[in-house]
Scaffold this motif. Sequence first.
Motif, PDB file in Angstrom:
ATOM      1  N   ASP A   1       0.839  -1.189   0.000  1.00 37.71           N
ATOM      2  CA  ASP A   1       0.000   0.000   0.000  1.00 37.71           C
ATOM      3  C   ASP A   1       0.877   1.243   0.000  1.00 37.71           C
ATOM      4  O   ASP A   1       2.109   1.162  -0.038  1.00 37.71           O
ATOM      5  N   ASP A   2       0.279   2.410   0.049  1.00 35.91           N
ATOM      6  CA  ASP A   2       1.020   3.667  -0.067  1.00 35.91           C
ATOM      7  C   ASP A   2       1.940   3.926   1.113  1.00 35.91           C
ATOM      8  O   ASP A   2       2.847   4.752   1.031  1.00 35.91           O
ATOM      9  N   SER A   3       1.750   3.222   2.223  1.00 35.58           N
ATOM     10  CA  SER A   3       2.586   3.434   3.401  1.00 35.58           C
ATOM     11  C   SER A   3       3.960   2.785   3.262  1.00 35.58           C
ATOM     12  O   SER A   3       4.864   3.057   4.047  1.00 35.58           O
ATOM     13  N   GLY A   4       4.103   1.892   2.269  1.00 35.17           N
ATOM     14  CA  GLY A   4       5.335   1.119   2.149  1.00 35.17           C
ATOM     15  C   GLY A   4       5.223  -0.240   2.815  1.00 35.17           C
ATOM     16  O   GLY A   4       6.126  -1.055   2.718  1.00 35.17           O
ATOM     17  N   GLY A   5       4.102  -0.456   3.501  1.00 39.53           N
ATOM     18  CA  GLY A   5       3.809  -1.755   4.076  1.00 39.53           C
ATOM     19  C   GLY A   5       2.769  -2.449   3.226  1.00 39.53           C
ATOM     20  O   GLY A   5       2.698  -2.255   2.018  1.00 39.53           O
TER      21      GLY A   5
ATOM     22  N   ARG B   1      -1.480  -7.522   8.613  1.00 33.13           N
ATOM     23  CA  ARG B   1      -0.812  -6.247   8.408  1.00 33.13           C
ATOM     24  C   ARG B   1       0.704  -6.412   8.482  1.00 33.13           C
ATOM     25  O   ARG B   1       1.230  -7.084   9.379  1.00 33.13           O
TER      26      ARG B   1
ATOM     27  N   GLU C   1       3.996  -3.874   8.562  1.00 35.81           N
ATOM     28  CA  GLU C   1       4.476  -2.499   8.631  1.00 35.81           C
ATOM     29  C   GLU C   1       5.691  -2.323   7.714  1.00 35.81           C
ATOM     30  O   GLU C   1       6.414  -3.293   7.428  1.00 35.81           O
ATOM     31  N   PRO C   2       5.954  -1.099   7.244  1.00 28.98           N
ATOM     32  CA  PRO C   2       7.071  -0.880   6.316  1.00 28.98           C
ATOM     33  C   PRO C   2       8.401  -1.419   6.828  1.00 28.98           C
ATOM     34  O   PRO C   2       9.166  -2.027   6.080  1.00 28.98           O
TER      35      PRO C   2
END
Length: 314
Positions: free
Chosen positions: A107-111, A183, A185-186
């Motif tokens: 996604d756009d978060s890098g995660g 989920r 995380e980046p």
Amino acid sequence: MSAADTIDAPTDLFEALLRRDPNTPAMTDVDAWWQTHLEVTRGASPAAAAVLGGFAADRLAFAFGSGYTAALHQLLGPDRTLLRRALCATEAEGAHPSKLTCTLTLDDSGGGRITGDKSFATLGHLADELLVVAVCGQDEQGRNRLRVARIPAAREGVSFGEPVSPNFVPELPHAPVSLREVRVEPGELLPGDGYLSVLKPFRTIEDAHVFLAVLGWLTKLGRHVGWPHEFVERGLSLIAGLLPIAESSRPLSPAVHRVLGGLLAASTDHLIRLENSLAWRALAEQDRARWTRDRRLLEVASEARGARLKSARG
């Protein structure tokens, strides 16, 4: 056996192997092995930890556990927090990149989020952290791109199926892993291509560390029952050869594969000589029975090892 020994150099390691008490307490389960592993390997490099954990093990299964754990620590580089980890790669059709279907959607978060199923992960249901191999799109040739995520085993969306104990080393159960919109995380995504940076080098790293652990275990057994000195010394010399290979920063080097191939062949010859010697009969009946049951563990990846060695020879 002292947990206070400082292992800063190979000589320290060899002195520890010849000095530490070879009378190993029985290990009742994985938790008992893990606590012992933490105690005896504190401050040691991954390669030395494999040897020391193997020495402290009371059976091949837990020696393998120490080698596997140390190999994952080596793979992760400077971040070597002592957690129980499991590599989650194999799916219903195997672990080849083309056969994997577990998917990472960025996604756009890098995660991103991972969804899929792994058919088994060694000690996965008992791990603190999972290294999950997932497909993240395809390259120009239509081949799967892989990424690897480090995620807590307790994260929402992660669940485990019924653990299965194999016919050999049953003390180390496997469990299926289900991941549903988990989920990531980046900072939990390992850098680089998941195949070239994790899966492919880990095969070499694992071989070296597992054999180090097995040789450490055999050193303990030999000292415990009073094998002739030459058997113990031969094992120590094989450990000396494997240490720099296990610690190599270039595990994909053909030269590393060729040296490792020679050392594993020599280690196998050492095991055969031991099994056929009068000294082997000095082992407790329980130890010999477990070995007969479990020795297949060391042959599981022999075909893949042979293929790597053939490729390295050119």
